[in-house]
Design a protein around this motif. Structure first.
Motif, mmCIF file in Angstrom:
data_model
loop_
_atom_site.group_PDB
_atom_site.id
_atom_site.type_symbol
_atom_site.label_atom_id
_atom_site.label_comp_id
_atom_site.label_asym_id
_atom_site.label_seq_id
_atom_site.Cartn_x
_atom_site.Cartn_y
_atom_site.Cartn_z
ATOM 1 N N ALA A 254 48.406 -0.586 115.310
ATOM 2 C CA ALA A 254 46.766 -0.240 115.374
ATOM 3 C C ALA A 254 46.935 1.144 115.571
ATOM 4 C CB ALA A 254 46.357 -1.084 116.698
ATOM 5 N N ALA A 255 47.868 1.786 116.519
ATOM 6 C CA ALA A 255 48.060 3.273 116.575
ATOM 7 C C ALA A 255 48.042 4.041 115.421
ATOM 8 C CB ALA A 255 49.329 3.569 117.489
ATOM 9 N N LYS A 256 48.581 3.579 114.206
ATOM 10 C CA LYS A 256 48.714 4.507 113.032
ATOM 11 C C LYS A 256 47.183 4.451 112.400
ATOM 12 C CE LYS A 256 53.267 2.333 111.789
ATOM 13 N NZ LYS A 256 53.863 1.526 110.849
ATOM 14 N N HIS A 257 46.289 3.533 112.759
ATOM 15 C CA HIS A 257 44.895 3.380 112.150
ATOM 16 C C HIS A 257 43.774 3.796 113.072
ATOM 17 C CE1 HIS A 257 46.493 1.772 108.511
ATOM 18 N NE2 HIS A 257 47.521 1.217 109.241
ATOM 19 N N ASN A 258 44.056 4.276 114.207
ATOM 20 C CA ASN A 258 43.060 4.592 115.264
ATOM 21 C C ASN A 258 42.296 3.520 115.696
ATOM 22 O OD1 ASN A 258 41.677 6.312 117.178
ATOM 23 N ND2 ASN A 258 40.043 7.002 115.515
ATOM 24 N N PHE A 259 43.063 2.343 115.964
ATOM 25 C CA PHE A 259 42.487 0.869 116.052
ATOM 26 C C PHE A 259 43.118 0.633 117.631
ATOM 27 C CE2 PHE A 259 42.151 -3.830 115.456
ATOM 28 C CZ PHE A 259 40.832 -3.634 114.982
ATOM 29 N N GLN A 260 42.536 -0.379 118.205
ATOM 30 C CA GLN A 260 42.954 -0.994 119.482
ATOM 31 C C GLN A 260 43.242 -2.147 119.800
ATOM 32 O OE1 GLN A 260 41.386 1.734 123.032
ATOM 33 N NE2 GLN A 260 39.700 1.419 121.657
ATOM 34 N N ALA A 261 43.936 -2.611 120.694
ATOM 35 C CA ALA A 261 44.157 -4.046 120.965
ATOM 36 C C ALA A 261 44.483 -4.261 122.117
ATOM 37 C CB ALA A 261 45.551 -4.702 119.999
ATOM 38 N N THR A 262 44.171 -5.665 122.722
ATOM 39 C CA THR A 262 44.434 -6.028 124.254
ATOM 40 C C THR A 262 44.729 -7.595 124.092
ATOM 41 O OG1 THR A 262 43.516 -6.032 126.452
ATOM 42 C CG2 THR A 262 42.017 -6.737 124.670
ATOM 43 N N ILE A 263 45.191 -7.995 125.368
ATOM 44 C CA ILE A 263 45.720 -9.282 125.535
ATOM 45 C C ILE A 263 44.495 -10.403 126.060
ATOM 46 C CG2 ILE A 263 46.881 -10.739 127.380
ATOM 47 C CD1 ILE A 263 48.697 -9.028 125.445
ATOM 48 N N TYR A 264 44.490 -11.265 125.164
ATOM 49 C CA TYR A 264 43.745 -12.691 125.606
ATOM 50 C C TYR A 264 44.804 -13.398 126.661
ATOM 51 C CZ TYR A 264 39.703 -15.782 125.422
ATOM 52 O OH TYR A 264 38.410 -16.478 125.615
ATOM 53 N N PHE A 265 44.498 -13.252 127.967
ATOM 54 C CA PHE A 265 45.483 -14.138 128.910
ATOM 55 C C PHE A 265 45.353 -15.472 128.980
ATOM 56 C CE2 PHE A 265 47.027 -14.785 133.279
ATOM 57 C CZ PHE A 265 48.168 -14.190 133.247
ATOM 58 N N GLU A 266 46.339 -16.312 128.518
ATOM 59 C CA GLU A 266 46.188 -17.615 128.468
ATOM 60 C C GLU A 266 46.508 -18.227 129.840
ATOM 61 O OE1 GLU A 266 45.597 -19.634 125.845
ATOM 62 O OE2 GLU A 266 45.553 -18.421 124.000
ATOM 63 N N THR A 267 45.562 -18.548 130.537
ATOM 64 C CA THR A 267 45.728 -18.863 132.044
ATOM 65 C C THR A 267 46.730 -19.851 132.023
ATOM 66 O OG1 THR A 267 43.934 -17.263 132.711
ATOM 67 C CG2 THR A 267 44.905 -19.150 134.292
ATOM 68 N N GLY A 268 46.349 -21.122 131.450
ATOM 69 C CA GLY A 268 47.181 -22.221 131.588
ATOM 70 C C GLY A 268 48.638 -22.041 131.338
ATOM 71 N N PHE A 269 49.103 -21.209 130.330
ATOM 72 C CA PHE A 269 50.382 -20.992 130.364
ATOM 73 C C PHE A 269 50.967 -20.246 131.489
ATOM 74 C CE2 PHE A 269 48.955 -21.970 126.011
ATOM 75 C CZ PHE A 269 49.646 -23.088 125.680
ATOM 76 N N ALA A 270 50.041 -19.212 131.709
ATOM 77 C CA ALA A 270 50.751 -18.631 133.124
ATOM 78 C C ALA A 270 50.867 -19.325 134.236
ATOM 79 C CB ALA A 270 49.739 -17.252 133.320
ATOM 80 N N VAL A 271 50.054 -20.198 134.598
ATOM 81 C CA VAL A 271 50.201 -21.043 135.712
ATOM 82 C C VAL A 271 51.384 -21.654 135.688
ATOM 83 C CG1 VAL A 271 49.299 -22.946 136.785
ATOM 84 C CG2 VAL A 271 47.653 -21.125 136.226
ATOM 85 N N GLN A 272 51.618 -22.349 134.497
ATOM 86 C CA GLN A 272 53.017 -23.101 134.197
ATOM 87 C C GLN A 272 54.229 -22.074 134.485
ATOM 88 O OE1 GLN A 272 53.334 -24.921 130.210
ATOM 89 N NE2 GLN A 272 50.925 -25.455 130.466
ATOM 90 N N ARG A 273 54.076 -20.882 134.182
ATOM 91 C CA ARG A 273 55.158 -20.071 134.341
ATOM 92 C C ARG A 273 55.323 -19.702 135.803
ATOM 93 N NH1 ARG A 273 57.194 -17.424 129.961
ATOM 94 N NH2 ARG A 273 56.487 -17.989 127.760
ATOM 95 N N GLY A 274 54.412 -19.648 136.626
ATOM 96 C CA GLY A 274 54.646 -19.331 137.997
ATOM 97 C C GLY A 274 53.519 -18.325 138.657
ATOM 98 N N ASP A 275 54.027 -17.225 139.059
ATOM 99 C CA ASP A 275 53.082 -16.278 139.655
ATOM 100 C C ASP A 275 52.384 -15.584 138.855
ATOM 101 O OD1 ASP A 275 52.165 -13.895 141.140
ATOM 102 O OD2 ASP A 275 53.859 -13.779 142.454
ATOM 103 N N VAL A 276 51.008 -15.859 138.545
ATOM 104 C CA VAL A 276 50.050 -15.161 137.750
ATOM 105 C C VAL A 276 49.795 -13.553 138.001
ATOM 106 C CG1 VAL A 276 47.476 -15.026 137.245
ATOM 107 C CG2 VAL A 276 48.892 -17.389 137.235
#
Length: 424
Positions: free
Chosen positions: A118-140
Motif C-alpha cells: 500500500a505504501a508504494k501506491h499512496n494507499f492505506q490499510a487497517t485491521i478488522y479485529f476479529e473479536t471472537g478469535f481475540a477472546v479465545q487467545r486471552g487478553d483482548v
C-alpha cells in the motif's frame, strides 16, 4: 466461512439475531456522562473503505463453493497479487482496505506485506479485529496494544485526522458496552484513536467512535436501504446531541450476497441477487442520501459470501466501474452522467446528459436500453477522448463543448464495424 487458517462466526445469523432482538426502529439511547468531542468530524476527509480478505489460495476458488470466480485464481500472500488489488482499488477511488485479522502469525505476515504494498501506491490499510478469535487467545486489551505497537506507525496504516483507525467485528463476543469501555480505557484512555464497530446497538457509541454495518444494512430481501440509512443518520445525530460528542455515521454498501454454496452449508443462507448492478446502485444511493462521514464496501474480495467487487468471470470490471462512479459522486459532486434513470432490465443507468437526446430520438423502441456504464473512450476520427455510452442499437458520445442539441452525438458504429471487416 471456510478459511485456510480460521473460520469467521456466521455473520448473517448474528446480524439477523441482533436486529430481531434490538429492533432497528427502536435504537436505544443509553444514558452516559457527557463527553467532550475529541476530534472535529467536519475537519476529516470522507473515507471510502473496502473489507478485504487475505486467506485465498488457488485451491479455494471453485464454482462448488462460490457463486462467481475471479478472472484468474490467486494466492493472497503473494505481493504481486496485492499489487494488482491495491492498484485496482485505488483506481476505483477506494482509500483503504480493512483487512480481516485474527491475530495469527499468517494474518500478521500478510498484513505486513499489505502495508508495504500500500505504501508504494499512496494507499492505506487497517485491521478488522476479529473479536471472537481475540477472546479465545486471552487478553483482548493486550492484543490491541500489541498490534497497534507493531503496525500503527507504518506510513500506510490508516489514519483519519491524524489518528489511527481500527475496525471491530462481533463485539458481543467479548460482552456488552461496559466491557468495551474498560478495554478502551486500557488501550486508549486519551481517545487518540478512532474505533469503528459493527453493531445494531447505538449505545456502543459510549465506547466507539463510529458504527458500521458489515451487511450494508441489508437484513433481508425486502429491506428498504434508504430507510435504514436515514434511521442510522438520525440515531447517530441524536446520540451526539444528547451526549455532546461528535460520533460518525459509517454507511455500508453491498453489490449482492450469495452464501448458498458455503461449506458446511449455512442455515437459511442469505441470497440477495445482484440484479446486474441494480442492487449496488440502490445501496450507494441510499448510503449517499444518509450523508455519512465514511462509507464501507462489503466487500472487495469476500468470494465465499458472494459480496465481492473484484473483477470476476461473471461481471468483469462492472463493480469497480460503478464504485469509481459513486465515490466520485460522493466526494466531488455530480458529473454530467449522474442522476440518469436506472433500467433494471440491463442493470445500467442512462447518462443524465444523454437522456433527453435518447428520449427525443426514439427512446426505448428506437435505441434500446443502456448496456454499459458511461465510459471514457477515444474517438478514432479525431483522437480525442469523450464520455460515451452504449445502447442496444446505438453508441452515444457526449460533447459538452457544443451547445444543445449538439452536445450529444451518435458514434459512427457502422463505419467502425465496416472498417474492421474490410481491413481499412
Amino acid at each position: 466461512m471456510l478459511r485456510r487458517s480460521f473460520v469467521r462466526p456466521l455473520r448473517g445469523a448474528v446480524l439477523l439475531t441482533l436486529v430481531s432482538l434490538l429492533g432497528l426502529s427502536a435504537l436505544p439511547l443509553r444514558s452516559a456522562p457527557v463527553q467532550a468531542a475529541y476530534y472535529d468530524a467536519a475537519g476529516g476527509s470522507k473515507l471510502a473503505l473496502a473489507f478485504y480478505y487475505m486467506w485465498y489460495s488457488p485451491a479455494n476458488f471453485s464454482a462448488d463453493k462460490m457463486s462467481d470466480l475471479p478472472v484468474a485464481s490467486y494466492d493472497s500472500t503473494q505481493p504481486q497479487v496485492m499489487e494488482r488489488q491495491v492498484r485496482e482499488a485505488k483506481d476505483a477511488g477506494i482509500d483503504a482496505f480493512v483487512a480481516s485479522w485474527d491475530g495469527s502469525d499468517l494474518a500478521n505476515q500478510t498484513f505486513s506485506k499489505l502495508l508495504d504494498t500500500a505504501a508504494k501506491h499512496n494507499f492505506q490499510a487497517t485491521i478488522y479485529f476479529e473479536t471472537g478469535f481475540a477472546v479465545q487467545r486471552g487478553d483482548v486489551a493486550a492484543q490491541l496494544r500489541s498490534l497497534l505497537a507493531r503496525f500503527s506507525s507504518h506510513p500506510a496504516f490508516l489514519h483519519w485526522n491524524g489518528k489511527p483507525v481500527i475496525f471491530f467485528w462481533s463485539p458481543q463476543s467479548l460482552g456488552g458496552v461496559d466491557k468495551w469501555q474498560a478495554v478502551r480505557q486500557e488501550v486508549d484512555p486519551g481517545r487518540l484513536q478512532v474505533w469503528s464497530v459493527d453493531t445494531t446497538d447505538v449505545s456502543y457509541l459510549d465506547a466507539f467512535d463510529t458504527i458500521h454495518l458489515f451487511s450494508g444494512g441489508k437484513w433481508n430481501i425486502n429491506t428498504d436501504l434508504a430507510q435504514v440509512n436515514a434511521k442510522w443518520r438520525s440515531s447517530v445525530d441524536a446520540y451526539n446531541k444528547a451526549h455532546g460528542t461528535v460520533r460518525l455515521w459509517t454507511a455500508g454498501v453491498i453489490p449482492g450476497w450469495d452464501e448458498s454454496r458455503v461449506h458446511p452449508p449455512r442455515e437459511a443462507a442469505k441470497v440477495f441477487p445482484r440484479r446486474d448492478g441494480a442492487l449496488y446502485e440502490e445501496s450507494w444511493r441510499a448510503a449517499l442520501a444518509g450523508n455519512p462521514e465514511w462509507i464501507t464496501i462489503t466487500s472487495y474480495n469476500e468470494w465465499y459470501e458472494g459480496s465481492q467487487i473484484e473483477p470476476s468471470v461473471g461481471y468483469g470490471t462492472r463493480y469497480l466501474d460503478l464504485t469509481r462512479r459513486y465515490i466520485s459522486l460522493w466526494k466531488n459532486g455530480p458529473s454530467l452522467c449522474d442522476g440518469g434513470t436506472l433500467y433494471p432490465q440491463t442493470g445500467f443507468s442512462i447518462c443524465k446528459a444523454m437522456e433527453s437526446y435518447w428520449q427525443r430520438y426514439g427512446g426505448l423502441p428506437q435505441l434500446g436500453y443502456p448496456i454499459s456504464n458511461p465510459l471514457d473512450e477515444a474517438n478514432a476520427a479525431d483522437g480525442k477522448t469523450y464520455t460515451v455510452q452504449y445502447f442496444e442499437r446505438a453508441r452515444f458520445e457526449a460533447h459538452p463543448e457544443n451547445a444543445a442539441p449538439y452536445n450529444v452525438l451518435l458514434g459512427a458504429l457502422g463505419r467502425q464495424a465496416w472498417e474492421g471487416r474490410s481491413g481499412k
